[in-house]
Design a protein around this motif. Structure first.
Motif, PDB file in Angstrom:
ATOM      1  N   VAL A 172       0.830  -1.199   0.000  1.00 11.71           N
ATOM      2  CA  VAL A 172       0.000   0.000   0.000  1.00 11.71           C
ATOM      3  C   VAL A 172       0.867   1.252   0.000  1.00 11.71           C
ATOM      4  O   VAL A 172       0.599   2.222  -0.723  1.00 11.71           O
ATOM      5  N   ALA A 173       1.942   1.232   0.808  1.00  8.04           N
ATOM      6  CA  ALA A 173       2.846   2.382   0.851  1.00  8.04           C
ATOM      7  C   ALA A 173       3.516   2.603  -0.499  1.00  8.04           C
ATOM      8  O   ALA A 173       3.673   3.738  -0.962  1.00  8.04           O
TER       9      ALA A 173
ATOM     10  N   ASP B 263       2.307   1.692  -3.453  1.00  9.94           N
ATOM     11  CA  ASP B 263       1.290   2.174  -4.383  1.00  9.94           C
ATOM     12  C   ASP B 263       1.029   3.665  -4.187  1.00  9.94           C
ATOM     13  O   ASP B 263       0.799   4.397  -5.160  1.00  9.94           O
ATOM     14  N   LYS B 264       1.057   4.134  -2.938  1.00  9.73           N
ATOM     15  CA  LYS B 264       0.843   5.563  -2.684  1.00  9.73           C
ATOM     16  C   LYS B 264       1.957   6.397  -3.302  1.00  9.73           C
ATOM     17  O   LYS B 264       1.717   7.522  -3.759  1.00  9.73           O
TER      18      LYS B 264
ATOM     19  N   VAL C  44       1.050   6.780  -6.945  1.00  9.05           N
ATOM     20  CA  VAL C  44      -0.008   7.778  -7.110  1.00  9.05           C
ATOM     21  C   VAL C  44       0.571   9.183  -6.987  1.00  9.05           C
ATOM     22  O   VAL C  44       0.242  10.087  -7.774  1.00  9.05           O
ATOM     23  N   PHE C  45       1.443   9.369  -6.011  1.00  8.63           N
ATOM     24  CA  PHE C  45       2.097  10.668  -5.831  1.00  8.63           C
ATOM     25  C   PHE C  45       2.898  11.036  -7.071  1.00  8.63           C
ATOM     26  O   PHE C  45       2.905  12.197  -7.513  1.00  8.63           O
TER      27      PHE C  45
ATOM     28  N   THR D 206      -9.349   5.719  -8.636  1.00  6.79           N
ATOM     29  CA  THR D 206      -8.623   5.499  -7.387  1.00  6.79           C
ATOM     30  C   THR D 206      -9.559   5.391  -6.185  1.00  6.79           C
ATOM     31  O   THR D 206      -9.276   4.640  -5.244  1.00  6.79           O
ATOM     32  N   LYS D 207     -10.652   6.116  -6.211  1.00 11.55           N
ATOM     33  CA  LYS D 207     -11.533   6.181  -5.051  1.00 11.55           C
ATOM     34  C   LYS D 207     -12.706   5.200  -5.099  1.00 11.55           C
ATOM     35  O   LYS D 207     -13.333   4.934  -4.066  1.00 11.55           O
TER      36      LYS D 207
ATOM     37  N   ASN E 114      -3.246   2.709  -6.843  1.00 12.47           N
ATOM     38  CA  ASN E 114      -3.334   2.214  -5.467  1.00 12.47           C
ATOM     39  C   ASN E 114      -4.683   1.534  -5.252  1.00 12.47           C
ATOM     40  O   ASN E 114      -5.342   1.696  -4.230  1.00 12.47           O
ATOM     41  N   ASN E 115      -5.093   0.752  -6.251  1.00 12.61           N
ATOM     42  CA  ASN E 115      -6.414   0.137  -6.219  1.00 12.61           C
ATOM     43  C   ASN E 115      -6.454  -1.010  -7.222  1.00 12.61           C
ATOM     44  O   ASN E 115      -5.681  -1.034  -8.183  1.00 12.61           O
TER      45      ASN E 115
END
Length: 330
Positions: free
Chosen positions: A22-23, A25-26, A29-30, A82-83, A134-135
């Motif tokens: 998860v970290a 993937d973030k 995204v960044f 993403t959401k 991140n999904n």
């Protein structure tokens, strides 16, 4: 006791692995946000003023309308991809049919459902796990993912084509300034009209060599080169990925199903039989189902414009075997 200790250790290790993924993937995204924002800064601070001051009004209107439509499509679909949860099967038993039981989740798995090792849960109509989002890409956000890829690829192609002359001018300008100390005053400088004289692309502006090279000019040239190289690279890579997913959508397949269907096709061929994908309803119907198009106006309101409509069906049950009629009611 030893079994319980081992089970606890494995669960903790799996939990730590999920947190690490998860970290990571973030960070992806960044990176997407930073790179996209950097292109927007260059466009608004450098390219847009040049376009407004030099291009005919009809071309200014075209660039403003198309550019901002493309930007809205990119931002909207990336945010939704993403959401939006990809869709998960129910954790409790119900009347929905299932094809197997997940060995890791220990829950019934409906057709087209697969377990994601990164998210550590089952995903309805799973296509793949995308670190750039991140999904996971599944039943509920597959359209958002594809529309984002298509919009971003089109935007990069647009920047690459429209900025090719500016890239050449910027590159030639930097090469000129590297040898500025050995050039004599009065030597014609070609190809710098777009960046210095703010002339239309392709037009040559003869100027005498400047005695100084300001930091602002240097950053303008390098920014344009950076924009063109980045957008051209993304155009090729993301464009190829988008075309591949378009082929899969036309076949009624996900990325995972493409591999399983290929194996099944070979297995059936060895037996002298032909395998048919039970979820392939024909190219047009496949696209209608994927895009959620039920009538002609939906091609505008749901495809060419941002739309948050959900895909048809619940992702738990699927009509099997090809049919010729439209599957989405008008």
């Amino acid at each position: 006791m030893a079994y319980l200790i081992a089970l606890s250790f494995n669960s903790r290790a799996l939990h730590d692995a999920v947190k690490l993924n998860v970290a990571t993937d973030k960070m992806f995204v960044f990176l997407v946000v930073v790179l996209t924002s950097s292109i927007l800064v260059i466009v608004y601070l450098i390219l847009l003023p040049m376009i407004i001051s030099t291009y005919p009004p009809i071309w200014v209107a075209w660039h403003l309308c198309y550019g901002h439509w493309n930007l809205v499509m990119i931002v909207f679909h990336y945010y939704k991809a993403t959401k939006t949860a990809p869709g998960y099967p129910p954790t409790e038993k119900n009347d929905s049919p299932f094809v197997s039981v997940c060995k890791k989740c220990i829950i019934p798995k409906p057709a087209r459902t697969h377990h994601c090792g990164i998210c550590n849960r089952c995903i309805l109509k799973m296509d793949h796990h995308c670190p750039w989002l991140n999904n996971c890409v599944g039943h509920l956000n597959h359209r958002y993912f594809f529309s984002f890829c298509l919009s971003l690829a089109l935007g990069c192609v647009y920047c690459s084509i429209s900025g090719r002359y500016m890239f050449l001018d910027a590159y030639n300008a930097l090469e000129h300034f590297k040898h500025l100390d050995v050039e004599k005053s009065g030597v014609p400088v070609t190809g710098m009209g777009v960046l210095i004289g703010l002339l239309p692309p392709g037009q040559t502006n003869y100027q005498t060599a400047a005695p100084t090279y300001t930091f602002k000019e240097k950053m303008i040239h390098k920014s344009i080169i950076y924009m063109w190289v980045l957008t051209s690279t993304v155009s090729v890579t993301l464009g190829s990925l988008t075309m591949w997913h378009a082929i899969l959508i036309s076949r009624g397949e996900t990325s995972i199903e493409r591999h399983t269907n290929s194996k099944e096709t070979k297995r059936m061929a060895n037996r002298g039989r032909i395998y048919k994908n039970p979820f392939n309803y024909g190219k047009l119907n496949n696209w209608k189902i994927f895009l959620g198009v039920g009538k002609t106006s939906h091609w505008l309101t749901r495809v060419l414009l941002p739309s948050g409509h959900t895909p048809p069906g619940d992702g738990l049950t699927w009509d099997a075997f090809p049919v010729k009629k439209d599957l989405i009611p008008v």
